[in-house]
Design an enzyme around this catalytic site. Structure first.
Site, PDB file in Angstrom:
ATOM      1  N   HIS A  46      50.444  30.004  47.609  1.00 16.19           N
ATOM      2  CA  HIS A  46      48.812  29.180  48.456  1.00 16.19           C
ATOM      3  C   HIS A  46      49.290  28.109  48.741  1.00 16.19           C
ATOM      4  O   HIS A  46      49.763  27.151  47.866  1.00 16.19           O
ATOM      5  CB  HIS A  46      48.008  29.566  46.944  1.00 16.19           C
ATOM      6  CG  HIS A  46      46.910  29.805  47.608  1.00 16.19           C
ATOM      7  ND1 HIS A  46      45.908  27.977  47.696  1.00 16.19           N
ATOM      8  CD2 HIS A  46      45.729  30.527  48.340  1.00 16.19           C
ATOM      9  CE1 HIS A  46      44.901  28.641  48.572  1.00 16.19           C
ATOM     10  NE2 HIS A  46      44.768  29.806  48.691  1.00 16.19           N
ATOM     11  N   ASP A  76      50.666  27.939  38.809  1.00 16.70           N
ATOM     12  CA  ASP A  76      49.283  28.567  38.808  1.00 16.70           C
ATOM     13  C   ASP A  76      48.741  29.976  38.744  1.00 16.70           C
ATOM     14  O   ASP A  76      49.455  31.131  39.269  1.00 16.70           O
ATOM     15  CB  ASP A  76      49.404  27.774  41.228  1.00 16.70           C
ATOM     16  CG  ASP A  76      48.179  28.469  41.724  1.00 16.70           C
ATOM     17  OD1 ASP A  76      47.416  29.120  40.795  1.00 16.70           O
ATOM     18  OD2 ASP A  76      48.197  29.043  42.801  1.00 16.70           O
ATOM     19  N   GLN A  91      44.894  33.651  40.209  1.00 13.43           N
ATOM     20  CA  GLN A  91      45.083  34.753  39.525  1.00 13.43           C
ATOM     21  C   GLN A  91      45.587  35.360  38.755  1.00 13.43           C
ATOM     22  O   GLN A  91      45.732  36.775  38.923  1.00 13.43           O
ATOM     23  CB  GLN A  91      46.332  35.433  41.223  1.00 13.43           C
ATOM     24  CG  GLN A  91      45.832  34.838  42.112  1.00 13.43           C
ATOM     25  CD  GLN A  91      44.635  35.527  43.566  1.00 13.43           C
ATOM     26  OE1 GLN A  91      43.717  36.512  42.148  1.00 13.43           O
ATOM     27  NE2 GLN A  91      43.823  35.031  44.420  1.00 13.43           N
ATOM     28  N   LYS A 105      37.209  32.784  39.954  1.00 15.37           N
ATOM     29  CA  LYS A 105      37.636  33.888  40.533  1.00 15.37           C
ATOM     30  C   LYS A 105      38.191  34.436  39.028  1.00 15.37           C
ATOM     31  O   LYS A 105      38.433  36.468  38.652  1.00 15.37           O
ATOM     32  CB  LYS A 105      39.279  33.941  40.371  1.00 15.37           C
ATOM     33  CG  LYS A 105      39.596  33.657  42.592  1.00 15.37           C
ATOM     34  CD  LYS A 105      40.878  33.252  41.948  1.00 15.37           C
ATOM     35  CE  LYS A 105      40.871  32.467  43.651  1.00 15.37           C
ATOM     36  NZ  LYS A 105      41.185  32.614  44.482  1.00 15.37           N
ATOM     37  N   CYS A 155      45.778  32.020  53.357  1.00 20.76           N
ATOM     38  CA  CYS A 155      46.609  30.590  52.678  1.00 20.76           C
ATOM     39  C   CYS A 155      47.820  30.602  52.552  1.00 20.76           C
ATOM     40  O   CYS A 155      48.281  30.374  51.206  1.00 20.76           O
ATOM     41  CB  CYS A 155      45.466  29.797  51.825  1.00 20.76           C
ATOM     42  SG  CYS A 155      43.941  30.021  52.379  1.00 20.76           S
TER      43      CYS A 155
HETATM   44  N1  C6P Z   1      42.987  32.157  46.616  1.00 23.29           N
HETATM   45  C1  C6P Z   1      42.108  34.434  48.042  1.00 23.29           C
HETATM   46  O1  C6P Z   1      43.771  34.436  48.037  1.00 23.29           O
HETATM   47  P1  C6P Z   1      40.408  27.882  44.470  1.00 23.29           P
HETATM   48  O2  C6P Z   1      40.227  27.572  45.872  1.00 23.29           O
HETATM   49  O3  C6P Z   1      40.732  25.959  44.287  1.00 23.29           O
HETATM   50  O4  C6P Z   1      40.099  28.365  44.354  1.00 23.29           O
HETATM   51  O5  C6P Z   1      42.002  28.310  44.447  1.00 23.29           O
HETATM   52  C2  C6P Z   1      43.120  28.592  45.215  1.00 23.29           C
HETATM   53  C3  C6P Z   1      43.949  29.253  45.384  1.00 23.29           C
HETATM   54  C4  C6P Z   1      45.361  28.647  44.562  1.00 23.29           C
HETATM   55  N2  C6P Z   1      46.455  29.585  43.840  1.00 23.29           N
HETATM   56  C5  C6P Z   1      46.834  31.069  44.097  1.00 23.29           C
HETATM   57  C6  C6P Z   1      47.419  32.050  44.183  1.00 23.29           C
HETATM   58  C7  C6P Z   1      45.214  31.718  44.994  1.00 23.29           C
HETATM   59  O6  C6P Z   1      44.887  32.962  45.305  1.00 23.29           O
HETATM   60  C8  C6P Z   1      44.042  30.828  45.420  1.00 23.29           C
HETATM   61  C9  C6P Z   1      43.079  31.121  45.763  1.00 23.29           C
HETATM   62  C10 C6P Z   1      42.121  32.574  47.632  1.00 23.29           C
HETATM   63  O7  C6P Z   1      41.435  35.029  48.907  1.00 23.29           O
HETATM   64  C11 C6P Z   1      41.415  31.812  48.678  1.00 23.29           C
HETATM   65  S1  C6P Z   1      42.417  31.808  49.821  1.00 23.29           S
END
Ligand code: C6P
Length: 412
Positions: A129, A206, A209, A232, A370
């Site tokens: 991401h 990370d 998810q 999430k 993203c």
């Molecule tokens: N993905 C989606 O896939 P934040 O915005 O900081 O809570 O999370 C960022 C982030 C980082 N790593 C991974 C693997 C992610 O999937 C995400 C967030 C969302 O819809 C928003 S793009």
């Protein structure tokens, strides 16, 4: 909160814990399949926020009065809850942040900014991401460190056979996602951490998810850092955490300066608290941390193995059904898939498909998610994504299929 019986989980009762799901959108019952972007919140979390603001709201670590003591106790007890949830050795290894993005930026600046220089390498993967890519690009620009990438295979898995050549002595950190938000790939975290450690590199996972979907035990994974977002996993927005192994956090300097993170301050110079407070300058998101603790308690009352089994079943069922649509291209592995399916239907732009679905009350996500470099690699402008959580049902997937069949007819 719902009662957990001794027998199988009553998923219909679980679903009723989420008031938002009981509504119509554009005159149709809402089907919420955008859980990878953010999950919905159970009443237990909404109630915890209201309870805090109605009875205990005060600033933490400062006031010598009853409300401040209560707020401080609730905030620090939320830290202990996060530590337990992840299997951290100590609550001092948990830093509250705004979420995954801020957690990764913290590591890039407070660790990378101090320890990386020209010639050093940060190893990432092609499925990251932007949150686990752009902070490292910024760091590379500042320090002269370089970025290197583990390739993604056509089937959406990592080309792990290349790891030994990629993990050279210049690699100081290997940062990778646990579950890909576009492909659904579940990466073998423990194995990747083992290989990185053997090559002398630290690891960052990370877990955006995965934290709300899979059992996570830091002692088994063996990573040095792990980042996740509360929103999430049934928690509020604006709160998340960074886990950092104690010995590594001790070596890092502060990244934000201000109140709460200091021991003493003179006009010339300051001394700083130990981790985690060293990394939490200013008034933190107290209500957010309390809401996150309530979310964790709620998830634990169901149990992550049950949640994972339920979500995997939904994702496998959706993948199987989707594969039957004409012109369908599914992304990601067929085995070991997280709670989401990304796809493209020939001749239909993901944005058009998502807008069509919305008109029928179905919330999907269309776009690059993203993951621009990954989309480019697969030669796609973007995908449509259906992402599930434990309150979703196979009947909702059947309804999604009806809507998608109608879309295929409409756009043909
Ligand atoms: N993905 C989606 O896939 P934040 O915005 O900081 O809570 O999370 C960022 C982030 C980082 N790593 C991974 C693997 C992610 O999937 C995400 C967030 C969302 O819809 C928003 S793009």
């Amino acid at each position: 909160m719902h009662e957990i019986s001794r027998g199988p989980i009553d998923w219909a009762a679980v679903r009723r814990d989420f008031p938002i799901l009981d509504q119509e959108v554009h005159g149709q019952p809402l089907i919420y399949f955008d859980n990878a972007a953010t999950s919905q919140k159970p009443r237990a979390v909404i109630d915890a926020l209201r309870q805090y603001y109605e009875h205990n709201n005060a600033n933490v670590h400062r006031g010598l009065h009853e409300l401040s003591s209560r707020a401080t106790e609730a905030y620090e007890s939320a830290r202990r809850r996060v530590a337990d949830y992840l299997g951290a050795a100590s609550a001092d290894e948990i830093i509250f942040t705004r979420g995954t993005t801020e957690s990764i930026n913290l590591v890039a600046q407070a660790w990378g900014g101090k320890f990386l220089g020209a010639g050093d390498v940060v190893l990432l993967t092609e499925m990251e991401h932007h949150s686990n890519l752009v902070p490292w690009q910024l760091l590379a620009e500042r320090t002269g460190a370089r970025l290197r990438f583990v390739p993604v295979r056509e089937d959406g898995t990592l080309a792990l056979e290349q790891l030994p050549q990629l993990l050279t002595p210049e690699v100081k950190l290997f940062a990778f996602t646990h579950v890909s938000n576009s492909l659904g790939t579940i990466n073998p975290v423990a194995e990747l951490c083992r290989e990185a450690r053997a090559a002398g590199a630290l690891t960052l996972v990370d877990a955006a998810q995965s934290a709300g979907h899979l059992p996570i035990d830091l002692q088994e994974l063996g990573c040095d850092f792990l980042a996740f977002s509360g929103h999430k996993m049934c928690g509020p927005t604006g709160i998340g955490a960074l886990y950092g192994r104690a010995e590594v956090l001790e070596t890092m300097s502060p990244w934000h300066g201000g109140g709460e993170m200091i021991v003493s301050v003179s006009l010339e110079k300051s001394t700083y608290k130990k981790p985690p407070h060293r990394f939490e300058a200013g008034t933190p998101n107290i209500a957010g941390a309390i809401g996150l603790a309530a979310a964790i308690e709620y998830l634990e009352s169901i149990g992550r193995p049950a949640i994972f089994a339920h979500d995997s079943e939904l994702a496998a069922y959706a993948a199987e059904q989707l594969a039957e649509l004409p012109g369908m291209r599914l992304l990601g592995p067929t085995e070991a898939r997280g709670a989401l399916v990304g796809f493209v239907i020939k001749g239909v732009h993901p944005h058009d498909l998502t807008t069509f679905a919305d008109q029928k009350g179905l919330a999907l996500r269309g776009g690059h998610h993203c993951n621009q470099p990954l989309m480019r690699k697969f030669g796609l402008p973007g995908t449509t994504r259906a992402s599930f959580y434990f309150y979703n049902t196979s009947a909702e997937i059947d309804r999604m299929m009806e809507i998608l069949r109608a879309a295929v007819r409409f756009f043909a």
